[in-house]
Every structure is written in structure tokens, then in C-alpha cells.
Design a protein around this motif. Structure first.
Motif, PDB file in Angstrom:
ATOM      1  N   ALA A  67       1.033  -2.793  -9.720  1.00 13.94           N
ATOM      2  CA  ALA A  67       0.770  -4.206  -9.996  1.00 13.94           C
ATOM      3  C   ALA A  67       0.550  -4.985  -8.702  1.00 13.94           C
ATOM      4  CB  ALA A  67       1.925  -4.816 -10.780  1.00 13.94           C
ATOM      5  N   LYS A  68       1.359  -4.705  -7.686  1.00  8.43           N
ATOM      6  CA  LYS A  68       1.227  -5.426  -6.413  1.00  8.43           C
ATOM      7  C   LYS A  68      -0.097  -5.096  -5.711  1.00  8.43           C
ATOM      8  CE  LYS A  68       6.125  -6.066  -5.336  1.00  8.43           C
ATOM      9  NZ  LYS A  68       6.325  -7.356  -4.701  1.00  8.43           N
ATOM     10  N   LEU A  69      -0.598  -3.872  -5.939  1.00  5.74           N
ATOM     11  CA  LEU A  69      -1.868  -3.475  -5.322  1.00  5.74           C
ATOM     12  C   LEU A  69      -3.072  -3.806  -6.204  1.00  5.74           C
ATOM     13  CD1 LEU A  69      -0.910  -0.010  -3.787  1.00  5.74           C
ATOM     14  CD2 LEU A  69      -1.354  -2.147  -2.556  1.00  5.74           C
ATOM     15  N   THR A  86       7.937   0.573  -0.205  1.00  3.21           N
ATOM     16  CA  THR A  86       8.593  -0.688   0.125  1.00  3.21           C
ATOM     17  C   THR A  86       7.538  -1.794   0.159  1.00  3.21           C
ATOM     18  OG1 THR A  86       8.273  -0.405   2.494  1.00  3.21           O
ATOM     19  CG2 THR A  86      10.323   0.496   1.546  1.00  3.21           C
ATOM     20  N   THR A  87       7.992  -3.015   0.157  1.00  2.00           N
ATOM     21  CA  THR A  87       7.078  -4.154   0.254  1.00  2.00           C
ATOM     22  C   THR A  87       6.269  -4.064   1.541  1.00  2.00           C
ATOM     23  OG1 THR A  87       8.584  -5.509  -1.053  1.00  2.00           O
ATOM     24  CG2 THR A  87       6.968  -6.685   0.293  1.00  2.00           C
ATOM     25  N   GLU A  88       6.916  -3.648   2.620  1.00  2.00           N
ATOM     26  CA  GLU A  88       6.241  -3.499   3.917  1.00  2.00           C
ATOM     27  C   GLU A  88       5.118  -2.464   3.837  1.00  2.00           C
ATOM     28  OE1 GLU A  88       7.673  -1.832   8.175  1.00  2.00           O
ATOM     29  OE2 GLU A  88       8.971  -3.375   7.311  1.00  2.00           O
ATOM     30  N   GLN A  89       5.384  -1.338   3.169  1.00  2.00           N
ATOM     31  CA  GLN A  89       4.355  -0.307   3.017  1.00  2.00           C
ATOM     32  C   GLN A  89       3.200  -0.796   2.140  1.00  2.00           C
ATOM     33  OE1 GLN A  89       7.222   2.571   1.537  1.00  2.00           O
ATOM     34  NE2 GLN A  89       6.776   3.945   3.257  1.00  2.00           N
ATOM     35  N   ILE A  90       3.525  -1.540   1.099  1.00  2.00           N
ATOM     36  CA  ILE A  90       2.488  -2.093   0.220  1.00  2.00           C
ATOM     37  C   ILE A  90       1.613  -3.066   1.004  1.00  2.00           C
ATOM     38  CG2 ILE A  90       2.082  -3.560  -1.800  1.00  2.00           C
ATOM     39  CD1 ILE A  90       4.686  -2.309  -2.982  1.00  2.00           C
ATOM     40  N   ASP A  91       2.254  -3.946   1.781  1.00  2.00           N
ATOM     41  CA  ASP A  91       1.499  -4.905   2.598  1.00  2.00           C
ATOM     42  C   ASP A  91       0.608  -4.188   3.607  1.00  2.00           C
ATOM     43  OD1 ASP A  91       2.664  -6.971   1.180  1.00  2.00           O
ATOM     44  OD2 ASP A  91       4.158  -7.433   2.727  1.00  2.00           O
ATOM     45  N   ALA A  92       1.111  -3.095   4.188  1.00  2.00           N
ATOM     46  CA  ALA A  92       0.313  -2.318   5.144  1.00  2.00           C
ATOM     47  C   ALA A  92      -0.897  -1.698   4.453  1.00  2.00           C
ATOM     48  CB  ALA A  92       1.177  -1.236   5.795  1.00  2.00           C
ATOM     49  N   LEU A  93      -0.700  -1.202   3.238  1.00  2.00           N
ATOM     50  CA  LEU A  93      -1.825  -0.639   2.483  1.00  2.00           C
ATOM     51  C   LEU A  93      -2.869  -1.706   2.186  1.00  2.00           C
ATOM     52  CD1 LEU A  93      -0.609   1.851  -0.274  1.00  2.00           C
ATOM     53  CD2 LEU A  93      -2.456   2.180   1.349  1.00  2.00           C
ATOM     54  N   LYS A  94      -2.400  -2.889   1.802  1.00  2.00           N
ATOM     55  CA  LYS A  94      -3.335  -3.991   1.531  1.00  2.00           C
ATOM     56  C   LYS A  94      -4.109  -4.346   2.797  1.00  2.00           C
ATOM     57  CE  LYS A  94      -0.824  -6.486  -2.096  1.00  2.00           C
ATOM     58  NZ  LYS A  94      -0.054  -7.718  -2.369  1.00  2.00           N
ATOM     59  N   ASP A  96      -4.713  -2.363   5.466  1.00  2.00           N
ATOM     60  CA  ASP A  96      -5.630  -1.274   5.821  1.00  2.00           C
ATOM     61  C   ASP A  96      -6.806  -1.210   4.847  1.00  2.00           C
ATOM     62  OD1 ASP A  96      -3.866  -0.677   7.835  1.00  2.00           O
ATOM     63  OD2 ASP A  96      -3.019   1.092   6.847  1.00  2.00           O
ATOM     64  N   ASN A  97      -6.536  -1.541   3.586  1.00  2.00           N
ATOM     65  CA  ASN A  97      -7.540  -1.530   2.522  1.00  2.00           C
ATOM     66  C   ASN A  97      -8.390  -0.256   2.539  1.00  2.00           C
ATOM     67  OD1 ASN A  97      -8.708  -2.591   0.254  1.00  2.00           O
ATOM     68  ND2 ASN A  97     -10.105  -3.929   1.349  1.00  2.00           N
ATOM     69  N   GLN A 102      -9.952   0.211  -2.510  1.00  2.00           N
ATOM     70  CA  GLN A 102     -11.099  -0.629  -2.878  1.00  2.00           C
ATOM     71  C   GLN A 102     -11.720  -0.135  -4.183  1.00  2.00           C
ATOM     72  OE1 GLN A 102     -13.905  -1.018   0.423  1.00  2.00           O
ATOM     73  NE2 GLN A 102     -12.204  -0.780   1.864  1.00  2.00           N
ATOM     74  N   LYS A 103     -11.898   1.189  -4.276  1.00  2.00           N
ATOM     75  CA  LYS A 103     -12.506   1.789  -5.464  1.00  2.00           C
ATOM     76  C   LYS A 103     -11.629   1.551  -6.700  1.00  2.00           C
ATOM     77  CE  LYS A 103     -14.120   6.150  -7.288  1.00  2.00           C
ATOM     78  NZ  LYS A 103     -13.555   7.460  -7.520  1.00  2.00           N
ATOM     79  N   GLU A 104     -10.319   1.762  -6.556  1.00  2.00           N
ATOM     80  CA  GLU A 104      -9.414   1.594  -7.696  1.00  2.00           C
ATOM     81  C   GLU A 104      -9.307   0.135  -8.123  1.00  2.00           C
ATOM     82  OE1 GLU A 104      -8.344   3.877  -9.627  1.00  2.00           O
ATOM     83  OE2 GLU A 104      -8.959   5.550  -8.358  1.00  2.00           O
ATOM     84  N   ARG A 105      -9.356  -0.779  -7.169  1.00  2.00           N
ATOM     85  CA  ARG A 105      -9.333  -2.202  -7.522  1.00  2.00           C
ATOM     86  C   ARG A 105     -10.599  -2.576  -8.291  1.00  2.00           C
ATOM     87  NH1 ARG A 105      -6.892  -5.227  -2.166  1.00  2.00           N
ATOM     88  NH2 ARG A 105      -4.727  -5.222  -2.878  1.00  2.00           N
TER      89      ARG A 105
END
Length: 134
Positions: A67-69, A86-94, A96-97, A102-105
Motif C-alpha cells: 500500500a505504501k508503495l 521498515t519505513t526507511e527502506q520503503i522511502d529508499a525504494l521510493k 530509487d524508483n 515503476q512498472k508495478e505502479r
């Protein structure tokens, strides 16, 4: 005959799912016991510090990560994300994109658009007269 009201309980995994937290990150006493409906309601209305911390910083279970991604759980798996983040890892993924994200979004956006189209089509069909023979 008298009726006996039993307290409704659930496994810790079920309670963790309802609370939106990763079970393995919860305190041992939560993981090892059973949770009553009353206890669950109390956790939801007045979350203890450990629950607030988990919700804020994680690690988060896959449905929350997805959901966050802005992707599906299957999309996470296709992207190679199988563990809690973690929230930090999710933010890093966002930040880095990566290409898979991108494809999954984009895929998720198409799924949502199609769901809206179908809902509108069904609503329109429901408004049309059932018998057009008049």
C-alpha cells in the motif's frame, strides 16, 4: 437453561493482521498469548508505545508495504520484495524508483482504472430498464 458468554479470542497472527503490524516484530508476550476481542479493541483505540512505534517505523507486513508503495502484493513478489520492510527502506525504494516499481505502479494504476470503468458500466446497466419490450 442459562447461556454462557465466552470471550472471543484470536491467535496473535490474526490480531497482528488486524492491527496492520508485522507479527515477528511484536513483543514476545503478544506473540505467545491469545488476544481477546476486548484487548484488540483496546490496542486499536489506545495503542501502547510498541504498537505506535511499529506502525510508524516498521518493519511493516507485505500488505502495508504494498500500500505504501502503491503496488499489489503480487507486484512486490515480482519485484523481489518478500520480506517485511521498515519505513526507511520503503522511502529508499521510493527514492530509487527502480524499474520494477515503476512498472508495478503503472500496472496498479491500470487495474484501478479498469475497476472504475467496470463499476461505472455496472451502475449504468442497473439504471437501464430491465425489460425493453414495452
Amino acid at each position: 437453561m442459562t447461556s454462557h458468554q465466552t470471550t472471543q479470542t484470536m491467535k496473535p497472527a490474526t490480531a497482528a493482521k488486524k492491527l496492520g503490524v508485522y507479527l515477528e516484530a511484536t513483543p514476545a508476550e503478544f506473540q505467545e498469548g491469545v488476544v481477546s476481542r476486548t484487548e484488540l479493541n483496546a490496542l486499536q483505540t489506545d495503542p501502547p508505545q510498541w504498537l505506535q512505534e511499529l506502525r510508524l517505523n516498521g518493519p511493516h507486513p507485505r500488505p502495508v508495504v504494498a500500500a505504501k508503495l502503491g503496488v499489489s502484493i503480487a507486484g512486490l513478489a515480482r519485484g523481489g520484495v518478500t520480506d517485511a520492510l521498515t519505513t526507511e527502506q520503503i522511502d529508499a525504494l521510493k527514492q530509487d524508483n527502480p524499474e520494477w516499481l515503476q512498472k508495478e505502479r503503472a500496472t496498479q494504476a491500470e487495474v484501478r482504472k479498469e475497476a472504475v470503468r467496470i463499476k461505472e458500466k455496472n451502475a449504468q446497466s442497473a439504471e437501464e430498464p430491465k425489460d425493453k419490450r414495452s
